[in-house]
Design an enzyme around this catalytic site. Structure first.
Site, PDB file in Angstrom:
ATOM      1  N   GLY A 131      17.702 -29.695  33.292  1.00 52.56           N
ATOM      2  CA  GLY A 131      18.722 -30.289  32.429  1.00 52.56           C
ATOM      3  C   GLY A 131      18.328 -31.591  31.779  1.00 52.56           C
ATOM      4  O   GLY A 131      18.813 -31.914  30.693  1.00 52.56           O
ATOM      5  N   GLU A 132      17.455 -32.381  32.418  1.00 55.06           N
ATOM      6  CA  GLU A 132      17.059 -33.672  31.856  1.00 55.06           C
ATOM      7  C   GLU A 132      15.777 -33.588  31.031  1.00 55.06           C
ATOM      8  O   GLU A 132      15.572 -34.361  30.102  1.00 55.06           O
ATOM      9  CB  GLU A 132      16.868 -34.690  32.986  1.00 55.06           C
ATOM     10  CG  GLU A 132      18.176 -35.061  33.671  1.00 55.06           C
ATOM     11  CD  GLU A 132      17.987 -36.014  34.834  1.00 55.06           C
ATOM     12  OE1 GLU A 132      18.944 -36.741  35.165  1.00 55.06           O
ATOM     13  OE2 GLU A 132      16.887 -36.044  35.435  1.00 55.06           O
ATOM     14  N   ASP A 175      14.774 -31.373  36.500  1.00 56.43           N
ATOM     15  CA  ASP A 175      13.691 -31.013  35.590  1.00 56.43           C
ATOM     16  C   ASP A 175      14.120 -30.009  34.523  1.00 56.43           C
ATOM     17  O   ASP A 175      13.452 -29.875  33.495  1.00 56.43           O
ATOM     18  CB  ASP A 175      12.511 -30.446  36.382  1.00 56.43           C
ATOM     19  CG  ASP A 175      11.742 -31.546  37.106  1.00 56.43           C
ATOM     20  OD1 ASP A 175      11.796 -32.699  36.651  1.00 56.43           O
ATOM     21  OD2 ASP A 175      11.097 -31.252  38.119  1.00 56.43           O
ATOM     22  N   ASN A 208       3.867 -34.583  37.027  1.00 53.96           N
ATOM     23  CA  ASN A 208       2.834 -34.423  38.056  1.00 53.96           C
ATOM     24  C   ASN A 208       2.838 -33.052  38.717  1.00 53.96           C
ATOM     25  O   ASN A 208       1.810 -32.603  39.235  1.00 53.96           O
ATOM     26  CB  ASN A 208       3.006 -35.499  39.130  1.00 53.96           C
ATOM     27  CG  ASN A 208       4.401 -35.490  39.747  1.00 53.96           C
ATOM     28  OD1 ASN A 208       5.402 -35.642  39.040  1.00 53.96           O
ATOM     29  ND2 ASN A 208       4.490 -35.312  41.047  1.00 53.96           N
ATOM     30  N   TYR A 209       3.983 -32.365  38.716  1.00 56.61           N
ATOM     31  CA  TYR A 209       4.095 -31.093  39.423  1.00 56.61           C
ATOM     32  C   TYR A 209       3.947 -29.910  38.469  1.00 56.61           C
ATOM     33  O   TYR A 209       4.305 -29.974  37.290  1.00 56.61           O
ATOM     34  CB  TYR A 209       5.447 -30.974  40.139  1.00 56.61           C
ATOM     35  CG  TYR A 209       5.421 -31.396  41.588  1.00 56.61           C
ATOM     36  CD1 TYR A 209       4.751 -30.636  42.533  1.00 56.61           C
ATOM     37  CD2 TYR A 209       6.065 -32.546  42.017  1.00 56.61           C
ATOM     38  CE1 TYR A 209       4.722 -31.001  43.877  1.00 56.61           C
ATOM     39  CE2 TYR A 209       6.040 -32.940  43.354  1.00 56.61           C
ATOM     40  CZ  TYR A 209       5.366 -32.157  44.276  1.00 56.61           C
ATOM     41  OH  TYR A 209       5.333 -32.533  45.602  1.00 56.61           O
ATOM     42  N   ASP A 210       3.421 -28.808  39.021  1.00 56.15           N
ATOM     43  CA  ASP A 210       3.339 -27.536  38.310  1.00 56.15           C
ATOM     44  C   ASP A 210       4.161 -26.512  39.092  1.00 56.15           C
ATOM     45  O   ASP A 210       4.027 -26.402  40.324  1.00 56.15           O
ATOM     46  CB  ASP A 210       1.892 -27.054  38.221  1.00 56.15           C
ATOM     47  CG  ASP A 210       1.007 -28.012  37.442  1.00 56.15           C
ATOM     48  OD1 ASP A 210       0.684 -27.702  36.296  1.00 56.15           O
ATOM     49  OD2 ASP A 210       0.642 -29.076  38.000  1.00 56.15           O
ATOM     50  N   HIS A 250      10.611 -35.876  49.792  1.00 58.55           N
ATOM     51  CA  HIS A 250      11.454 -35.393  48.702  1.00 58.55           C
ATOM     52  C   HIS A 250      11.802 -33.927  48.919  1.00 58.55           C
ATOM     53  O   HIS A 250      11.296 -33.279  49.848  1.00 58.55           O
ATOM     54  CB  HIS A 250      10.749 -35.585  47.352  1.00 58.55           C
ATOM     55  CG  HIS A 250       9.434 -34.869  47.247  1.00 58.55           C
ATOM     56  ND1 HIS A 250       8.275 -35.359  47.802  1.00 58.55           N
ATOM     57  CD2 HIS A 250       9.094 -33.702  46.652  1.00 58.55           C
ATOM     58  CE1 HIS A 250       7.275 -34.531  47.569  1.00 58.55           C
ATOM     59  NE2 HIS A 250       7.747 -33.504  46.873  1.00 58.55           N
ATOM     60  N   VAL A 281       5.653 -30.123  34.726  1.00 55.07           N
ATOM     61  CA  VAL A 281       6.616 -31.197  34.479  1.00 55.07           C
ATOM     62  C   VAL A 281       6.060 -32.470  35.102  1.00 55.07           C
ATOM     63  O   VAL A 281       6.225 -32.720  36.298  1.00 55.07           O
ATOM     64  CB  VAL A 281       8.003 -30.854  35.054  1.00 55.07           C
ATOM     65  CG1 VAL A 281       9.038 -31.874  34.587  1.00 55.07           C
ATOM     66  CG2 VAL A 281       8.433 -29.452  34.667  1.00 55.07           C
TER      67      VAL A 281
END
Length: 673
Positions: free
Chosen positions: A315-316, A313, A396-398, A457, A394
């Site tokens: 670097g990409e 999250d 779905n996640y915060d 995950h 980012v």
């Protein structure tokens, strides 16, 4: 000659004329960079700014300038550019002092691609909608392009011939019944498209199984889903009638005995620089630079449409640009100081995220206490800490990242994870251990709602800790608790001690936390001693959570070697900034920490950088749906021989106040909480 004379005689004034070589880029500087880049002959109408950030000077040059023995280092900016129609990618360095591009490197894709642009994300829906195979696959599942949203995701690296040298994203779909409907509740599973973003084509369509789309609502913001509000909670009021205890001068903060700089970067988000603690009038350095430089989210579902789900999250995606604008009373409470984050958009124009960083003090219970049975003394002091934080969303996640500085010299970093689970249909696809029988569990995901899965995950964060404990001559000792056998000198078998192992070189530094021996890593100064004649130091206490669960021979393990250990140590090099390397998207592996330690340089008595991996392994719960309560991951740095005694001895006792009581009575603040 004064330091001002050195600055002006050596380098021309830069836009905004930042007073410190490590100051965050300001709007005037971003504008100047844009103008320099867009005026070059290679710039086209379809060229976009992927990354614009400060090219930090070498540490020795900054320290020499601060010591007034050298001029202020030149302000330079790193700029990554992508031509969206051709895929042409360059990595550039711009001098603000001379107004020129001083270097340009062209990327051919063999060692990775530039991060994914928001503009590329925005184009994906139209690209896949133009492919009849995609349209037909949706229709086979009872939906259509007008009812789904598509989620473009980083591709990883799998050596597919048609992807060599091309910018690829992989696409999953979710049904959205109406504009307020949260699509994460309705995954369109068994289907994935691989897309060349420059050529605007699907290179592969994976249609492995037609699965029912989960129907239950996941609208956590719908009162019908939330249920009746809880009415028994009474207000908690946090006040500082005399204001905060910290002072702020631009980006520089002083609080209690702490001093540091608050910075911000598009890629890393919040950056803390030059943390020092004033001890008996001496400003003693501890950390030169601290940041979360990478965040890996590897998924464990091997299905044909999900095996590639491994997201970097930082670097990409450059998660700093998705930083939330925080609101008083919601994200932060108390007497708050906000810092704005100034970044460049994909056209190179500056934009501001208001209130991107939050800073406040908070009471955290007892600092120290003792009631003595012989003297009758009964003393207690309250602990408080300074909190510097930001939140980024980012997909779905915060994620919230919180740095805590405490009165006793403790430094902590805590990641807070919330948001919405990345979902799948449940049970997904058939596997040797999963059948179609009702109630049979799918081994790679949790069922969180009827027919809705949440794949297993991990969240693996990499903290880059550029240490400077009492100076730049540092080393790392691994300290384990050690049981001793019964025998001479330990006749009753009660003895235990500690085992100390000095890490001598970089290749010795790939270390794993071990809770069974209370493993910790002591960062010591090899030239300074405390009043007892022992090295001054700080100790890193890790959480002994699993490292990367993927097989050592997997693509993701090759690309993310940093995540296979809890600790690596490298000798300082200003070019070595990111644990997975500079160009993470579609990188085949071998970059980052893997490359940094390959030379096996000495790390004993050197200027060293610690790369610390921490984070949870997540087997989602039903209670994590439809929105996930905050989960936590953290590490701690504590002084160990750094001070001559408890550095919080001089904290005054709290005076009696109405805020210490219940029922309106006034009591002294002597609670043990």
């Amino acid at each position: 000659m004064t330091i001002t004379d050195l600055d002006l005689s050596t380098h021309a004034p830069t836009p905004g004329d930042p007073t410190h070589p490590l100051s965050s880029l300001n709007a005037a500087e971003f504008t100047a960079v844009r103008d320099i880049i867009t005026s070059s002959t290679s710039f086209t109408e379809t060229t976009r700014f992927v990354y614009v950030g400060l090219e930090e000077p070498h540490k020795r040059d900054v320290l020499a300038w601060q010591a007034k023995t050298a001029p202020r280092p030149e302000r330079r900016v790193r700029v990554m550019l992508l031509d969206m129609t051709t895929g042409h990618s360059t990595d550039n360095v711009v001098s603000l002092a001379t107004g020129t591009i001083v270097s340009t490197a062209v990327l051919d894709g063999s060692t990775g691609q530039l991060p994914v642009l928001i503009a590329e994300f925005d184009a994906i829906a139209d690209i896949v909608a133009e492919d009849p195979r995609w349209v037909a696959a949706l229709e086979a599942r009872g939906t259509s392009i007008t009812e789904v949203v598509v989620v473009p995701l980083s591709a990883g690296y799998y050596d597919y011939p048609e992807e060599i040298g091309r910018r690829i994203v992989r696409v999953l779909a979710f049904r959205q019944g109406y504009p307020e409907d949260h699509p994460w509740a309705h995954p369109v599973d068994g289907l994935s498209a691989y897309v060349d973003t420059a050529r605007r084509t699907i290179t592969r369509l994976i249609d492995s199984a037609v699965l029912e789309i989960p129907a239950e609502s996941g609208n956590f913001d719908d009162p019908a889903v939330q249920g009746a509000p809880l009415t028994t909670l009474k207000p908690i009021v946090i006040t500082q009638p005399e204001g905060p205890s910290f002072t702020v001068d631009g980006e520089w903060v002083s609080w209690a005995n702490w001093k540091f700089q608050v910075g911000f970067d598009t890629r890393e988000g919040l950056v803390l620089r030059q943390l020092s603690f004033t001890d008996a009038g001496e400003e003693r350095p501890i950390i030169y630079r601290a940041s979360i430089n990478e965040m890996l989210v590897p998924y464990g579902d091997p299905s044909p449409v999900r095996f590639w789900q491994n997201y970097f999250d930082t670097g990409e995606y450059l998660y700093g640009r998705f930083t939330n604008s925080l609101a008083l009373g919601c994200d932060c409470v108390g007497e708050i100081k906000y810092f704005d984050a100034v970044l460049a958009d994909e056209l190179g124009n500056p934009f501001t995220i208001k209130n991107g960083i939050c800073m406040h003090e908070e009471d955290v219970g007892t600092l120290w206490k003792h009631g003595d049975m012989f003297t009758g003394s009964n003393e207690v002091r309250r602990q408080r800490r300074l909190v510097i934080s930001f939140f980024t969303t980012v997909g779905n996640y915060d994620y919230g990242f919180y740095w805590y500085l405490s009165l006793d010299g403790t430094i902590e970093c805590e990641a807070k994870l919330t948001g919405v689970l990345f979902t799948s249909a449940y049970p997904g696809v058939a596997s040797p251990t999963a059948t179609d029988e009702p109630g049979t569990d799918y081994p790679y995901a949790s069922e969180v709602a009827p027919g809705l899965g949440a794949p297993y995950h991990q969240h693996l964060f990499s903290a880059r800790l550029d240490m400077m404990v009492d100076g730049i001559s540092n080393a790392v000792d691994e300290v384990d608790a050690q049981r001793l056998p019964m025998g001479p000198g330990n006749e009753h078998g009660n003895a235990f001690t500690k085992k100390v192992t000095r890490l001598g070189s970089e290749l010795e530094s790939g270390r794993v936390a071990d809770a069974s021996v209370a493993r910790a890593w002591h960062i010591v100064n090899t030239e300074k001693t405390n009043r007892l004649g022992r090295p001054t130091g700080y100790v890193l206490y890790p959480e002994a959570a699993p490292t990367l669960m993927a097989d050592a021979g997997s693509s993701i393990a090759t690309r993310a070697e940093f995540a296979t250990k809890h600790l690596f140590v490298s000798q300082y090099d200003p070019a070595e900034q990111y644990a997975a390397g500079d160009f993470v998207h579609q990188n085949p592996g071998g970059d980052g920490v893997t490359k940094y330690i390959a030379g096996d340089r000495s790390i004993d008595g050197e200027d060293i950088v610690l790369w610390h991996t921490f984070g949870p392994t997540h087997f989602p719960r039903i209670e994590d749906w439809p929105v996930m309560p905050v989960d936590y991951a953290r590490f701690t740095l504590k002084p160990y021989g750094f001070f001559g005694k408890n550095p919080a001895m001089n904290i005054p006792a709290n005076e009696p106040t109405e805020h210490c009581s219940t029922g309106g009575a006034v009591h002294a603040c002597a609670g043990d909480q």
